[in-house]
Design a protein around this motif. Structure first.
Motif, short mmCIF file in Angstrom:
data_model
loop_
_atom_site.label_atom_id
_atom_site.label_comp_id
_atom_site.label_asym_id
_atom_site.label_seq_id
_atom_site.Cartn_x
_atom_site.Cartn_y
_atom_site.Cartn_z
N PHE A 1 49.81 45.66 27.81
CA PHE A 1 50.31 45.99 28.96
C PHE A 1 48.84 46.47 29.86
CE2 PHE A 1 51.16 49.52 32.06
CZ PHE A 1 51.94 48.79 33.13
N ASN A 2 48.20 47.69 29.07
CA ASN A 2 46.97 48.30 29.58
C ASN A 2 45.98 47.10 29.71
OD1 ASN A 2 48.20 50.90 29.31
ND2 ASN A 2 47.39 50.98 27.25
N ALA A 3 45.96 46.22 28.85
CA ALA A 3 44.90 45.13 29.04
C ALA A 3 45.24 44.28 30.24
CB ALA A 3 44.73 44.07 27.98
N GLY A 4 46.56 44.01 30.36
CA GLY A 4 46.85 43.29 31.75
C GLY A 4 46.52 43.97 32.81
N VAL A 5 46.70 45.33 33.22
CA VAL A 5 46.47 46.01 34.30
C VAL A 5 44.81 45.69 34.54
CG1 VAL A 5 46.34 48.55 35.28
CG2 VAL A 5 48.31 47.71 34.06
N ILE A 6 44.20 46.08 33.31
CA ILE A 6 42.63 45.85 33.71
C ILE A 6 42.32 44.45 34.20
CG2 ILE A 6 40.44 46.04 32.36
CD1 ILE A 6 41.62 48.18 30.71
N LEU A 7 42.83 43.45 33.52
CA LEU A 7 42.64 41.96 33.93
C LEU A 7 43.03 41.86 35.43
CD1 LEU A 7 41.90 39.26 32.99
CD2 LEU A 7 44.46 39.01 32.28
N VAL A 8 44.19 42.35 35.69
CA VAL A 8 44.73 41.83 37.10
C VAL A 8 44.04 42.71 37.99
CG1 VAL A 8 46.52 42.13 38.42
CG2 VAL A 8 46.81 41.21 36.19
N VAL A 9 43.57 44.12 37.95
CA VAL A 9 42.92 44.73 39.03
C VAL A 9 41.44 44.82 38.72
CG1 VAL A 9 42.69 47.14 39.68
CG2 VAL A 9 44.93 46.44 38.80
N GLN A 10 40.89 44.91 37.86
CA GLN A 10 39.41 45.21 37.51
C GLN A 10 38.85 43.89 37.82
OE1 GLN A 10 37.14 44.40 34.49
NE2 GLN A 10 35.63 45.28 35.52
N PRO B 1 39.25 40.79 39.00
CA PRO B 1 39.35 40.41 40.79
C PRO B 1 38.27 41.33 41.55
CG PRO B 1 41.45 40.04 40.01
CD PRO B 1 40.81 41.01 38.94
N LEU B 2 38.56 42.63 41.45
CA LEU B 2 37.46 43.50 42.15
C LEU B 2 36.14 43.34 41.74
CD1 LEU B 2 37.44 45.84 43.98
CD2 LEU B 2 37.65 47.38 41.91
N MET B 3 35.63 43.07 40.49
CA MET B 3 34.32 43.00 40.15
C MET B 3 34.01 41.88 40.36
SD MET B 3 32.96 43.05 36.17
CE MET B 3 34.04 41.86 35.73
N ILE B 4 34.86 40.60 40.31
CA ILE B 4 34.07 39.43 40.88
C ILE B 4 33.70 39.50 42.46
CG2 ILE B 4 34.55 36.88 40.97
CD1 ILE B 4 33.98 37.76 38.14
N ALA B 5 34.78 39.89 43.09
CA ALA B 5 34.71 40.05 44.55
C ALA B 5 33.55 40.72 44.85
CB ALA B 5 36.00 40.58 44.93
N LEU B 6 33.33 42.10 44.24
CA LEU B 6 31.94 42.72 44.39
C LEU B 6 30.68 41.83 44.10
CD1 LEU B 6 33.12 46.10 43.25
CD2 LEU B 6 32.41 45.50 45.64
N ALA B 7 30.82 41.25 43.03
CA ALA B 7 29.75 40.46 42.73
C ALA B 7 29.32 39.43 43.30
CB ALA B 7 29.71 40.01 41.08
N VAL B 8 30.32 38.68 43.99
CA VAL B 8 30.33 37.55 45.00
C VAL B 8 29.47 38.18 46.30
CG1 VAL B 8 31.21 35.71 46.48
CG2 VAL B 8 31.97 36.00 44.36
N GLY B 9 29.92 39.22 46.54
CA GLY B 9 29.57 39.80 47.89
C GLY B 9 27.97 40.49 47.91
N LEU B 10 27.99 41.11 46.82
CA LEU B 10 26.38 41.78 46.57
C LEU B 10 25.42 40.26 46.20
CD1 LEU B 10 26.95 44.30 43.95
CD2 LEU B 10 26.09 44.70 46.44
N ILE C 1 33.72 50.21 33.94
CA ILE C 1 33.79 48.76 33.46
C ILE C 1 33.01 48.11 34.80
CG2 ILE C 1 34.65 46.75 32.74
CD1 ILE C 1 36.58 48.36 31.43
N THR C 2 33.60 48.36 35.96
CA THR C 2 33.11 47.69 37.13
C THR C 2 31.60 47.82 37.27
OG1 THR C 2 35.22 47.74 38.12
CG2 THR C 2 33.51 47.44 39.45
N TRP C 3 31.07 49.31 37.13
CA TRP C 3 29.77 49.61 37.44
C TRP C 3 28.79 49.01 36.35
CZ3 TRP C 3 26.38 52.12 34.19
CH2 TRP C 3 25.26 52.43 34.63
N ARG C 4 29.35 48.71 35.19
CA ARG C 4 28.74 48.20 33.97
C ARG C 4 28.43 46.90 34.21
NH1 ARG C 4 26.18 45.81 30.53
NH2 ARG C 4 25.73 46.48 28.47
#
Length: 318
Positions: A98-107, A109-118, A192-195
């Motif tokens: 469940f914890n891995a799923g939360v990271i997978l669903v939240v982190q 997409p957020l990281m990929i979206a930030l990476a595409v924008g940057l 994780i997102t910062w890294r």
């Protein structure tokens, strides 16, 4: 002897199996040369093959074999699929997934979206000091995992942490980042997102730079705006790159260990426990290597299934 008789004799001799004299044909020389060149190549590849067998194939097969045994008092006993049946009865397996799923669903997409924008921003010709900004964005990716996790732990400390001191300047109450279930997950996702955002940004930026400029010019001639160019040209052209970054980020989320081990050791109340961290605790604290091997193979199967689904969903439509 007449000429016709000699030709018949030569034909008869060749038909009986006598090898004809003369230089070999070009394909035969090519095959012989190819075999000669392959011999030293095989010797050069031998050390890599030996290392692959010793440090990949052998541990892989051994872990699978070990998952069918249970160890008690130093004695291994064959238990068949009991270790795998135990997975469905273990509440901590469900909690870690469940914890891995939360990271997978939240982190992810957020990281990929930030990476595409940057990446899209740093690819603009009007931006000054682009090389410096790219370097600053990528620097977290070359920081060692342990070092940056320790820094985040110090910054997020409840008493005297830099983040809480900054919040105090705005009159906000301090947050118990690492001892509250909700905020511990937020802190882990932020770390994780910062890294890894800069790492994915560089890959996506390389994909952006491979898009032909004629596509942008044709779109502008047709009257397309920035948003239309981004959604109709940039994103479709980046599909292979986005598939790669999403799949690798998903695998990284499922294999998360360093950050949550250093920040919270899987707590509080197993709120940041992940499958790999649970595998480590079972194997190297409880010394139950058979069950740890079963957890590892469960993780292998889940990773393969999720990656396959992502490939199917993100592949180009006919």
């Amino acid at each position: 002897m007449s000429t016709t008789s000699r030709e018949r004799e030569q034909g008869t001799t060749t038909a009986r199996g006598t090898r004809p004299t003369g230089p070999p044909s070009a394909p035969a020389r090519s095959r012989t040369l190819g075999r000669r060149l392959q011999r030293p190549g095989a010797w050069f590849a031998l050390p890599a093959a030996v290392l692959l067998v010793l440090f990949f194939a052998y541990p892989l097969v051994t872990s699978l074999w070990q998952s069918f045994f249970a160890t008690s008092a130093g004695t291994s006993t064959w238990v068949g699929f009991d270790q795998y049946a135990r997975l469905f009865e273990d509440p901590l397996i469900g909690k870690s997934l469940f914890n891995a799923g939360v990271i997978l669903v939240v982190q992810v997409p957020l990281m990929i979206a930030l990476a595409v924008g940057l990446a899209y921003l740093l690819n603009q010709s009007w931006l000054r000091f682009r090389s410096g900004f790219r370097l600053l964005t990528f620097l977290p990716a070359v920081t060692t995992l342990v070092a940056y996790a320790v820094v985040f732990r110090v910054m997020l400390s409840t008493d005297g942490g830099a983040v809480n001191q900054l919040l105090a300047l705005f009159g906000a109450a301090p947050i118990d980042w690492l001892n509250n279930e909700w905020w511990a997950r937020v802190a882990l996702i932020a770390a994780i997102t910062w890294r890894w955002t800069g790492y994915n940004m560089v890959i996506i930026l390389a994909g952006l730079q491979s898009i032909p400029g004629e596509l942008y010019e044709a779109a502008r001639i047709d009257g397309a705006g920035r948003w239309q160019i981004f959604t109709k040209i940039v994103i479709p052209q980046l599909r292979p790159v986005l598939i790669f970054t999403t799949v690798t980020s998903t695998i990284g989320a499922l294999q998360l260990f360093d950050e949550n081990w250093i920040l919270t050791e899987g707590g509080p109340n197993d709120a940041t426990l992940t499958p790999v961290l649970y595998l480590y605790k079972v194997g190297f604290r409880q010394f139950d290597f058979g069950y740890a091997s079963a957890i590892a193979w469960l993780l292998v199967v889940l990773t393969a299934v999720i990656a396959f689904i992502q490939f199917r969903l993100m592949r180009e439509k006919p």
